[in-house]
Motif scaffolding. Structure first.
Motif, mmCIF file in Angstrom:
data_model
loop_
_atom_site.group_PDB
_atom_site.id
_atom_site.type_symbol
_atom_site.label_atom_id
_atom_site.label_comp_id
_atom_site.label_asym_id
_atom_site.label_seq_id
_atom_site.Cartn_x
_atom_site.Cartn_y
_atom_site.Cartn_z
ATOM 1 N N PHE A 123 -8.900 -3.383 -12.651
ATOM 2 C CA PHE A 123 -7.662 -3.389 -11.879
ATOM 3 C C PHE A 123 -7.991 -3.424 -10.378
ATOM 4 O O PHE A 123 -7.419 -4.207 -9.615
ATOM 5 C CB PHE A 123 -6.852 -2.155 -12.242
ATOM 6 N N GLY A 124 -8.939 -2.582 -9.978
ATOM 7 C CA GLY A 124 -9.378 -2.606 -8.580
ATOM 8 C C GLY A 124 -9.992 -3.946 -8.212
ATOM 9 O O GLY A 124 -9.707 -4.506 -7.153
ATOM 10 N N LEU A 184 -7.519 -6.912 -7.346
ATOM 11 C CA LEU A 184 -6.627 -6.923 -6.183
ATOM 12 C C LEU A 184 -6.878 -8.127 -5.281
ATOM 13 O O LEU A 184 -5.950 -8.668 -4.689
ATOM 14 C CB LEU A 184 -6.780 -5.630 -5.376
ATOM 15 N N SER A 194 -1.414 -7.702 -10.612
ATOM 16 C CA SER A 194 -2.128 -7.169 -11.769
ATOM 17 C C SER A 194 -1.451 -5.886 -12.239
ATOM 18 O O SER A 194 -0.771 -5.207 -11.462
ATOM 19 C CB SER A 194 -3.598 -6.907 -11.423
ATOM 20 N N PHE A 195 -1.639 -5.607 -13.509
ATOM 21 C CA PHE A 195 -1.045 -4.417 -14.118
ATOM 22 C C PHE A 195 -2.118 -3.693 -14.927
ATOM 23 O O PHE A 195 -3.002 -4.321 -15.510
ATOM 24 C CB PHE A 195 0.059 -4.804 -15.112
ATOM 25 N N GLU A 245 -3.201 0.669 -2.124
ATOM 26 C CA GLU A 245 -4.451 -0.097 -2.206
ATOM 27 C C GLU A 245 -4.208 -1.561 -1.887
ATOM 28 O O GLU A 245 -4.997 -2.210 -1.205
ATOM 29 C CB GLU A 245 -5.033 -0.010 -3.622
ATOM 30 N N ARG A 246 -3.127 -2.097 -2.414
ATOM 31 C CA ARG A 246 -2.834 -3.515 -2.183
ATOM 32 C C ARG A 246 -2.603 -3.781 -0.692
ATOM 33 O O ARG A 246 -3.093 -4.760 -0.136
ATOM 34 C CB ARG A 246 -1.581 -3.930 -2.968
#
Lengths: 553, 85
Positions: A120-121, A124, A130-131, B18-19
């Motif tokens: 997930f990280g 980005l 993303s989920f 974070e995004r």
């Protein structure tokens, strides 16, 4: 309304079915085993690739050739990290892909468990969104959202990471309507009046066409606009096929390896109408010297592309299918049209080449002249890619699949597999190089397993050709790590996968070999040996204006 | 170097920070500070982001606006003027 209870994994396939997904590409592993178990009972056809990167590129090829969402599966950890390059490629070229990754169980997450990575990280920077689903009750909604996001506005890849316990948990199917996205960015009304005023004043306009036209399925509207206005036109790499290649006003690709006519015309124009294009550095060359005298009208779906690299005098945001027709207007630019057509005549491609050795541009022109209608060509990245873009003609962007933004070697073969799966009755050809093909050569096994009649044209100079060319031109000929003369025997390699193969080394063999390949009812590898010193011309050196191109003299 | 303050509202999703930080860094903006709170009544996150860059703030606003969970992004002109003076 609640109905039957099913596992998260079974729910995944229900949702895939609701989105008309018939084919997926993937590779199983520990953390995605419940999904592969549910696949067993599903109508979805799974294509086992031999590396997750191959699965991602096949999903991209599938999406680009068919204008549907491509779907790929991978397990956690290394399976997921192997998808990353493909997701980055899909993001750079705005391709709708939904990637499903297995994850270690929620209780183990964050404990450095076996095959655990924070995908997930990682996602980005290389996905549109993303989920990570930690509650099975969210799964149905998330999956529908993933498809909606992949397709909405500027398309792109979406990753859904599903922990193993969520895959096996029981849940009620909710049948909710989850696909509606809020339109949070309010687009300003198109400034049609200002654009028409610029067009009326222009004496030397150019239509600069990018990949966004195909993504918007606005080919007809673009061609109608080009025909009505008569504006001379150029295309980016990803825009190839959007314009009619036979149109007298079409000058071919612009940019680093663009045609001389295209680049000179763009540099001389007084109005540049950018349609679904983003002023990429490979297109503009030295940015502050690109089309230096031009006003700019910029059509795009993505607000963030406006003024990103070149200030637009008029921005027209939104759907090209709606916006292009509103600017149709005949223009009196006959003198400029004649100037552009004269440049095309004066600076046209030449295929005369001394000696008996094979000249790759001539091979690709010959191939282009002989392929059946609706042939889809994929490429890898390097010299062969640029020669294909220069010397083959495409009548639709879905018929030319190449890694444009990311420039990913290893793209061509798995993308051709995806294209062939989506269009089983069309001729699918991948043009590759002897460097690129080795990047995902394991996918020959996928071709063998599914008996896919993909044709492979391998332009072989026993070099990492484009890097060698740059080393010769810009690094004083200091050739560093670009010799590939110890490549495997590609004929034997193909035959090991039951793929018919032939090598040609002389010009007189080309036409007959292409015919044999196209006539063969199955996969085929044609190895075309060329001179290691052949270069791609013209070439605009880095950070140089496009009218200062280097040519073969 | 220009200093800017952005006021951002977003759905209350843990990863939204974070995004935003990833986009700000990647697009060439130095993050000088951040203040984030959640309004529990409507699950809306309210974020003040302090950044500096030679680049136009419009580029970052457009990129943050593209993120799926973002509801709004505005430049606080008052704060921008005072910090760039």
């Amino acid at each position: 309304m609640a109905s039957e209870q099913l596992t998260g994994a079974a729910l995944l396939f229900k949702v895939l079915q609701q989105h008309q997904v018939k084919h997926v590409f993937g590779y199983p592993g520990g953390a995605i085993m419940p999904i592969y178990d549910a696949l067993y009972d599903s109508d979805v056809e799974h294509f086992l690739c031999r590396h997750e990167q191959g699965a991602a590129f096949s999903a991209i090829g599938y999406a680009r050739a068919s204008e549907q969402v491509g779907v790929c599966f991978a397990t956690s950890g290394p399976g997921a990290t192997n998808l990353i390059t493909g997701l980055a490629d899909a993001l750079a070229d705005s391709i709708p892909v939904v990637a499903i990754t297995g994850q270690v169980a929620t209780a183990a997450m964050g404990s450095d468990a076996f095959q655990e990575i924070d995908v997930f990280g990682l996602s980005l920077a290389c996905t549109k969104h993303s989920f990570q689903v930690t509650d099975v009750n969210d799964l149905e909604k998330v999956l529908h959202r993933a498809f909606a996001i992949a397709l909405e506005g500027r398309q792109g890849p979406v990753l859904v990471d599903i922990p193993k316990d969520v895959q096996i948990a029981l849940v009620d199917e909710k049948h909710g309507n989850y696909s509606q996205l809020k339109n949070k960015v309010k687009l300003p009304p198109a400034n049609v009046g200002s654009a028409l005023a610029l067009m009326s004043k222009a004496k030397k306009p150019i239509l600069y066409v990018g990949g966004g036209v195909g993504m918007a399925q606005a080919i007809d509207e673009l061609r109608s606009f080009a025909k009505c206005t008569g504006i001379p036109s150029v295309s980016t790499l990803k825009g190839l096929g959007a314009l009619d290649p036979q149109d007298a006003n079409y000058m071919g690709m612009l940019g680093m390896h663009g045609t001389k006519a295209s680049n000179l015309a763009v540099q001389a124009c007084d109005l540049l109408i950018a349609v679904g294009a983003r002023f990429d550095d490979r297109v503009t060359g030295k940015l502050n010297e690109f089309a230096p005298n031009a006003k700019v009208i910029h059509f795009d779906i993505d607000t963030a592309e406006i003024d990103k690299r070149r200030k637009a005098d008029v921005a027209i945001l939104g759907d090209l299918k709606v916006n292009l027709p509103s600017l149709e207007m005949p223009l009196s630019i006959e003198q400029w049209q004649e100037t552009c057509q004269a440049m095309q005549r004066d600076f046209g491609w030449r295929y005369d080449h001394p000696g008996e050795n094979i000249f790759a541009p001539a091979v690709l022109k010959e191939l282009s002249d002989r392929v059946p209608e609706n042939t889809c060509v994929t490429t890898d990245v390097g010299q062969h890619q640029m020669w294909t873009a220069q010397h083959m003609k495409f009548n639709d962007p879905t018929n030319f699949l190449t890694s444009g933004g990311m420039g990913t070697m290893g793209f061509g073969l798995p993308a051709a597999i995806g294209a062939q799966v989506s269009r089983p009755h069309d001729c699918i050809i991948t043009v590759s190089g002897d460097g690129s093909i080795m990047m995902n050569v394991q996918e020959l096994a996928t071709i063998k397993r599914f008996q896919l009649p993909v044709k492979i044209v391998l332009i072989d100079n026993s070099k990492l050709g484009m890097v060698r060319q740059w080393q010769d031109l810009f690094f004083n000929g200091r050739l560093s790590e670009t010799d590939l003369s110890d490549n495997p025997d590609f004929i034997m390699l193909a035959q090991a996968f039951d793929i018919k193969a032939r090598q040609i080394t002389k010009k007189h063999e080309v036409a007959e070999a292409i015919e044999e390949m196209l006539d063969h009812n199955g996969p085929y590898l044609l190895q075309v040996k060329i001179d290691a010193k052949d270069n791609v011309w013209p070439l605009v050196p880095p950070n140089t204006a496009n009218d200062k191109m280097m040519e073969n003299t | 170097m220009n200093h800017y303050q952005l006021n951002i509202t977003a759905d209350d999703k843990q990863v939204v920070l974070e995004r935003i930080l990833q986009v700000a860094r990647y697009r060439g903006f130095l993050i000088n500070g951040i203040n984030a709170q959640v309004n529990n009544a409507d699950n809306i996150g309210i974020i003040k982001l302090f950044v500096s860059s030679e680049r136009s703030i419009g580029l970052l606003v457009d990129q943050i606006n593209k993120l799926i969970d973002i509801k709004s992004v505005t430049v606080d002109n008052k704060a921008t003027q005072s910090t760039s003076a």
